[in-house]
Design a protein around this motif. Structure first.
Motif, PDB file in Angstrom:
ATOM      1  N   UNK A  13       0.798  -1.218   0.000  1.00  0.00           N
ATOM      2  CA  UNK A  13       0.000   0.000   0.000  1.00  0.00           C
ATOM      3  C   UNK A  13       0.833   1.272   0.000  1.00  0.00           C
ATOM      4  N   UNK A  14       1.846   1.327   0.877  1.00  0.00           N
ATOM      5  CA  UNK A  14       2.664   2.530   0.952  1.00  0.00           C
ATOM      6  C   UNK A  14       3.964   2.289   1.691  1.00  0.00           C
ATOM      7  N   UNK A  15       4.833   3.275   1.526  1.00  0.00           N
ATOM      8  CA  UNK A  15       6.067   3.449   2.298  1.00  0.00           C
ATOM      9  C   UNK A  15       5.969   4.862   2.849  1.00  0.00           C
ATOM     10  N   UNK A  16       6.203   5.037   4.141  1.00  0.00           N
ATOM     11  CA  UNK A  16       6.139   6.362   4.756  1.00  0.00           C
ATOM     12  C   UNK A  16       7.356   6.623   5.616  1.00  0.00           C
ATOM     13  N   UNK A  17       7.904   7.819   5.523  1.00  0.00           N
ATOM     14  CA  UNK A  17       8.786   8.291   6.578  1.00  0.00           C
ATOM     15  C   UNK A  17       7.865   8.618   7.749  1.00  0.00           C
ATOM     16  N   UNK A  18       8.294   8.301   8.971  1.00  0.00           N
ATOM     17  CA  UNK A  18       7.465   8.544  10.143  1.00  0.00           C
ATOM     18  C   UNK A  18       8.230   9.375  11.162  1.00  0.00           C
ATOM     19  N   UNK A  19       7.469  10.078  12.019  1.00  0.00           N
ATOM     20  CA  UNK A  19       8.099  10.865  13.076  1.00  0.00           C
ATOM     21  C   UNK A  19       8.411   9.963  14.276  1.00  0.00           C
ATOM     22  N   UNK A  20       8.913  10.542  15.352  1.00  0.00           N
ATOM     23  CA  UNK A  20       9.306   9.763  16.530  1.00  0.00           C
ATOM     24  C   UNK A  20       8.134   9.005  17.155  1.00  0.00           C
ATOM     25  N   UNK A  21       6.918   9.512  16.975  1.00  0.00           N
ATOM     26  CA  UNK A  21       5.727   8.854  17.518  1.00  0.00           C
ATOM     27  C   UNK A  21       5.165   7.802  16.554  1.00  0.00           C
ATOM     28  N   UNK A  22       5.813   7.641  15.395  1.00  0.00           N
ATOM     29  CA  UNK A  22       5.345   6.654  14.421  1.00  0.00           C
ATOM     30  C   UNK A  22       4.277   7.160  13.479  1.00  0.00           C
ATOM     31  N   UNK A  23       4.017   8.467  13.499  1.00  0.00           N
ATOM     32  CA  UNK A  23       3.008   9.057  12.612  1.00  0.00           C
ATOM     33  C   UNK A  23       3.639   9.407  11.269  1.00  0.00           C
ATOM     34  N   UNK A  43       2.669   6.366  -1.968  1.00  0.00           N
ATOM     35  CA  UNK A  43       1.657   5.362  -2.286  1.00  0.00           C
ATOM     36  C   UNK A  43       2.014   4.561  -3.528  1.00  0.00           C
ATOM     37  N   UNK A  44       1.584   3.318  -3.561  1.00  0.00           N
ATOM     38  CA  UNK A  44       1.814   2.438  -4.706  1.00  0.00           C
ATOM     39  C   UNK A  44       0.888   2.859  -5.848  1.00  0.00           C
ATOM     40  N   UNK A  45       1.430   3.295  -6.972  1.00  0.00           N
ATOM     41  CA  UNK A  45       0.583   3.799  -8.061  1.00  0.00           C
ATOM     42  C   UNK A  45      -0.331   2.747  -8.659  1.00  0.00           C
ATOM     43  N   UNK A  46       0.046   1.474  -8.614  1.00  0.00           N
ATOM     44  CA  UNK A  46      -0.779   0.424  -9.194  1.00  0.00           C
ATOM     45  C   UNK A  46      -2.128   0.251  -8.525  1.00  0.00           C
ATOM     46  N   UNK A  47      -2.318   0.834  -7.353  1.00  0.00           N
ATOM     47  CA  UNK A  47      -3.604   0.770  -6.660  1.00  0.00           C
ATOM     48  C   UNK A  47      -4.627   1.717  -7.282  1.00  0.00           C
ATOM     49  N   UNK A  48      -4.164   2.665  -8.080  1.00  0.00           N
ATOM     50  CA  UNK A  48      -4.995   3.751  -8.602  1.00  0.00           C
ATOM     51  C   UNK A  48      -5.052   3.689 -10.123  1.00  0.00           C
ATOM     52  N   UNK A  49      -6.250   3.551 -10.691  1.00  0.00           N
ATOM     53  CA  UNK A  49      -6.395   3.502 -12.153  1.00  0.00           C
ATOM     54  C   UNK A  49      -5.833   4.757 -12.815  1.00  0.00           C
ATOM     55  N   UNK A  50      -6.002   5.915 -12.189  1.00  0.00           N
ATOM     56  CA  UNK A  50      -5.561   7.184 -12.775  1.00  0.00           C
ATOM     57  C   UNK A  50      -4.050   7.238 -12.978  1.00  0.00           C
ATOM     58  N   UNK A  51      -3.296   6.466 -12.200  1.00  0.00           N
ATOM     59  CA  UNK A  51      -1.827   6.534 -12.261  1.00  0.00           C
ATOM     60  C   UNK A  51      -1.252   5.861 -13.507  1.00  0.00           C
ATOM     61  N   UNK A  52      -2.032   5.139 -14.247  1.00  0.00           N
ATOM     62  CA  UNK A  52      -1.526   4.439 -15.433  1.00  0.00           C
ATOM     63  C   UNK A  52      -0.887   5.382 -16.445  1.00  0.00           C
ATOM     64  N   UNK A  53      -1.328   6.616 -16.497  1.00  0.00           N
ATOM     65  CA  UNK A  53      -0.822   7.575 -17.483  1.00  0.00           C
ATOM     66  C   UNK A  53       0.282   8.487 -16.932  1.00  0.00           C
ATOM     67  N   UNK A  54       0.661   8.317 -15.687  1.00  0.00           N
ATOM     68  CA  UNK A  54       1.635   9.221 -15.077  1.00  0.00           C
ATOM     69  C   UNK A  54       3.051   8.903 -15.519  1.00  0.00           C
ATOM     70  N   UNK A  55       3.860   9.933 -15.741  1.00  0.00           N
ATOM     71  CA  UNK A  55       5.252   9.720 -16.146  1.00  0.00           C
ATOM     72  C   UNK A  55       6.159   9.410 -14.954  1.00  0.00           C
ATOM     73  N   UNK A  56       7.340   8.920 -15.262  1.00  0.00           N
ATOM     74  CA  UNK A  56       8.366   8.668 -14.252  1.00  0.00           C
ATOM     75  C   UNK A  56       9.064   9.995 -13.945  1.00  0.00           C
ATOM     76  N   UNK A  57       9.141  10.378 -12.654  1.00  0.00           N
ATOM     77  CA  UNK A  57       9.776  11.642 -12.264  1.00  0.00           C
ATOM     78  C   UNK A  57      11.216  11.458 -11.827  1.00  0.00           C
ATOM     79  N   UNK A  58      11.524  10.305 -11.184  1.00  0.00           N
ATOM     80  CA  UNK A  58      12.874  10.124 -10.654  1.00  0.00           C
ATOM     81  C   UNK A  58      13.142   8.654 -10.381  1.00  0.00           C
ATOM     82  N   UNK A  59      14.437   8.370 -10.219  1.00  0.00           N
ATOM     83  CA  UNK A  59      14.889   7.002  -9.985  1.00  0.00           C
ATOM     84  C   UNK A  59      16.112   7.084  -9.070  1.00  0.00           C
TER      85      UNK A  59
END
Length: 150
Positions: free
Chosen positions: A82-92, A98-114
């Motif tokens: 589902x996701x990877x998050x940086x979290x604060x000291x409290x774990x928030x 977010x994983x783009x494959x979960x969202x139909x709209x992301x199919x057309x999005x370009x690659x920004x960085x690697x």
């Protein structure tokens, strides 16, 4: 492509988890080839970023604290990442990746960085004109990173 405030809805493979992004997110995809991401995904990690305030999650989610500064989440029913998050000291979460494959709209999005391009598996070269950083370059810019798995 500029940041977007449109509403997106995505879900895991079985539909038990739904993620709604109703606010600021970057409609471009980032890729990571570090060893931790390779082990988690089986190849490479792809994500798009969204503000914490924009994300609503419904359904049961399992979180795994993969490092001192981050967590990874998945559906406990079907195993979809589902996701990877940086979290604060409290774990928030500080922000969502977010994983783009979960969202139909992301199919057309370009690659920004690697990142970790020098660690990429031979089977997954990514073409295009986007920012690329090696392990050394990325870790120099992000001193809180504990280093890639060997």
């Amino acid at each position: 492509m500029s940041p977007s405030a449109s509403t997106l809805t995505g879900h895991c493979l079985c539909g038990a988890v739904t993620i709604t992004v109703a606010g600021h997110h970057d409609p471009r995809v980032g890729a990571c080839h570090c060893r931790m991401c390779q082990r988690w995904t089986g190849g490479l990690f792809l994500c798009f970023t969204a503000d914490v305030s924009a994300v609503t999650v419904t359904g049961e989610v399992t979180r795994y604290r993969s490092s001192s500064f981050a967590e990874r989440a998945f559906c406990p029913r079907c195993g979809s990442h589902l996701w990877f998050n940086d979290v604060d000291d409290a774990g928030q979460p500080k922000g969502y990746e977010l994983m783009p494959g979960l969202f139909d709209a992301a199919r057309a999005w370009p690659l920004r960085s690697e990142i970790y391009v020098d660690r990429a598996m031979a089977a997954v070269p990514l073409a295009g004109d986007h920012r690329r950083k090696t392990r050394a370059e990325y870790e120099a810019d992000n001193p809180f990173i504990e280093g890639d798995l060997e």
